[in-house]
Design an enzyme around this catalytic site. Structure first.
Site, PDB file in Angstrom:
ATOM      1  N   TYR A  57     -74.431   4.716  30.231  1.00  0.00           N
ATOM      2  CA  TYR A  57     -74.561   3.544  31.091  1.00  0.00           C
ATOM      3  C   TYR A  57     -74.168   2.303  30.282  1.00  0.00           C
ATOM      4  O   TYR A  57     -74.978   1.722  29.548  1.00  0.00           O
ATOM      5  CB  TYR A  57     -75.994   3.375  31.595  1.00  0.00           C
ATOM      6  N   GLN A 175     -83.220  16.404  37.866  1.00  0.00           N
ATOM      7  CA  GLN A 175     -82.757  15.136  38.430  1.00  0.00           C
ATOM      8  C   GLN A 175     -81.510  15.332  39.302  1.00  0.00           C
ATOM      9  O   GLN A 175     -80.397  15.408  38.793  1.00  0.00           O
ATOM     10  CB  GLN A 175     -82.469  14.125  37.315  1.00  0.00           C
ATOM     11  N   SER A 205     -81.808   6.482  45.257  1.00  0.00           N
ATOM     12  CA  SER A 205     -82.660   6.497  46.445  1.00  0.00           C
ATOM     13  C   SER A 205     -82.200   5.523  47.521  1.00  0.00           C
ATOM     14  O   SER A 205     -82.554   5.679  48.694  1.00  0.00           O
ATOM     15  CB  SER A 205     -84.114   6.211  46.067  1.00  0.00           C
ATOM     16  N   LEU A 206     -81.382   4.526  47.150  1.00  0.00           N
ATOM     17  CA  LEU A 206     -80.843   3.595  48.144  1.00  0.00           C
ATOM     18  C   LEU A 206     -79.356   3.822  48.398  1.00  0.00           C
ATOM     19  O   LEU A 206     -78.691   3.001  49.026  1.00  0.00           O
ATOM     20  CB  LEU A 206     -81.085   2.145  47.718  1.00  0.00           C
ATOM     21  N   CYS A 207     -78.832   4.937  47.888  1.00  0.00           N
ATOM     22  CA  CYS A 207     -77.428   5.325  48.112  1.00  0.00           C
ATOM     23  C   CYS A 207     -76.464   4.189  47.761  1.00  0.00           C
ATOM     24  O   CYS A 207     -75.666   3.741  48.597  1.00  0.00           O
ATOM     25  CB  CYS A 207     -77.222   5.780  49.545  1.00  0.00           C
ATOM     26  N   ARG A 208     -76.553   3.729  46.518  1.00  0.00           N
ATOM     27  CA  ARG A 208     -75.679   2.662  45.995  1.00  0.00           C
ATOM     28  C   ARG A 208     -75.717   1.399  46.851  1.00  0.00           C
ATOM     29  O   ARG A 208     -74.750   0.671  46.966  1.00  0.00           O
ATOM     30  CB  ARG A 208     -74.226   3.141  45.856  1.00  0.00           C
ATOM     31  N   ARG A 283     -81.002  -4.672  39.131  1.00  0.00           N
ATOM     32  CA  ARG A 283     -80.442  -5.618  38.157  1.00  0.00           C
ATOM     33  C   ARG A 283     -81.330  -6.848  38.001  1.00  0.00           C
ATOM     34  O   ARG A 283     -81.342  -7.472  36.955  1.00  0.00           O
ATOM     35  CB  ARG A 283     -79.066  -6.103  38.615  1.00  0.00           C
ATOM     36  N   GLN A 287     -85.161  -7.371  43.217  1.00  0.00           N
ATOM     37  CA  GLN A 287     -84.802  -6.071  43.771  1.00  0.00           C
ATOM     38  C   GLN A 287     -85.939  -5.052  43.660  1.00  0.00           C
ATOM     39  O   GLN A 287     -85.833  -3.946  44.164  1.00  0.00           O
ATOM     40  CB  GLN A 287     -83.540  -5.542  43.079  1.00  0.00           C
TER      41      GLN A 287
END
Length: 335
Positions: A57, A175, A205-208, A283, A287
């Site tokens: 990442y 995962q 969990s929020l699909c991007r 980020r 959020q």
């Protein structure tokens, strides 16, 4: 805060975890480090005990930010650090490398980045068919026996791959991607995790962002953001279909519970997995807002039937998250 447990780890695991892929910057169009650090501190202050990261990442940048935040907070021993191995990169192109050499060198860099001497849960990020599973699992078992990791996890593995892995080393956590739009894990991964007492870390969990309630048709994605031209859900005509589904789900969440879509999306992941951890990429501190609103209620069977009806009538051919799978080492190095 709802909590669950992870085999072999004595700390309480919050069922809402922070995913830190976005704060690495790469593949997400950059990042504001100061905002990312504020977000991590806000997460810890709210009682989130699971922070998920990976060396790829941002090529170590996400890990470094997590390590800095934990050092500043002084709460390392309260946090379950989830990290990953088995990927490398050439320039900005990430590829699979689950060799023992890569894993044993990778963890040392991860430990330095995170400013710690052990990882709570260490995942093999992707299966690597070019490397014998005995080698990959054996390397993880050595780290586990040496106390450098407290629990072993696998990410994006099939049942057959996990069965082969378990002949060499235990699996304490699994995962897979999972959200309202990507539910393939329900079929076999969920029952497998229950049968073998492995905790689920459910990512995306929020699909991007599609289930955030803030995605619009005119949203412009920055260069380097995987949603710009890689993720099929954000390409037409699928994008309009998923936006329509999100809009109808938002209407349902409001009429049934007086809640926004994001609350419904996170609650769905928690209710379907029962004891799993919903990882949500973030980020900025704002959020994390849904955290206080996802407790104290659950979806009914009728709610889930209505969700299924909405999805069936709005999405013609659901796209799978296969696009996230990195290439093999040979494919990249020979290109």
């Amino acid at each position: 805060m709802e909590y669950t447990s992870i085999p072999g780890i004595g700390k309480k695991a919050s069922r809402f975890g922070v995913g830190t892929w976005p704060i690495g910057g790469a593949m997400w169009g950059g990042n504001d480090d100061a905002e990312a650090l504020r977000m991590l501190h806000a997460a810890i202050d709210q009682g989130i005990t699971v922070i998920d990261t990976a060396i790829d990442y941002g090529y170590g940048h996400s890990e470094q930010l997590v390590g800095k935040a934990l050092k500043e907070s002084g709460q390392r021993e309260d946090i379950i650090l989830s990290a990953k191995c088995g990927l490398a990169w050439k320039g900005e192109e990430v590829y699979r490398d689950a060799t023992k050499k890569r894993i044993t060198s990778e963890i040392e860099e991860t430990l330095r980045n995170l400013q710690t001497d052990y990882i709570d849960v260490y995942f093999v990020h992707w299966p690597d068919p070019a490397v014998p599973v005995e080698e990959t699992a054996g390397a993880m078992k050595e780290l586990y026996d040496a106390g450098k990791i407290t629990a072993i996890g696998v990410s994006n593995f099939t049942i057959d791959e996990m069965e082969a892995f378990r002949k060499i080393a235990p699996i304490h956590a699994i995962q897979p991607p999972y959200n309202l739009f990507e539910r393939e894990a329900e079929k076999d991964i969920f029952p497998y995790s229950q049968k073998h007492n492995a905790t689920l870390f459910l990512y995306s969990s929020l699909c991007r962002g599609l289930l955030s309630g803030k995605m619009t048709r005119d949203r412009e994605f920055r260069e380097g953001d995987i949603r710009k031209d890689v993720d099929p859900k954000f390409q037409q005509p699928l994008f309009d279909q998923y936006l329509a589904a999100a809009d109808k789900l938002a209407q349902f969440a409001q009429s049934a519970y007086g809640r926004p879509l994001i609350d419904l999306a996170v609650r769905y992941v928690l209710d379907q997995s029962e004891t799993g951890i919903a990882l949500r990429g973030a980020r900025r501190p704002d959020q994390l807002e849904p955290l206080s609103r996802i407790e104290g209620w659950k979806l009914t069977d009728d709610d889930k039937k209505e969700i299924d009806r909405i999805l069936a009538e709005t999405i013609d051919e659901p796209a799978q998250p296969d696009f996230m799978a990195p290439p093999l080492k040979k494919e990249v190095l020979e290109s």
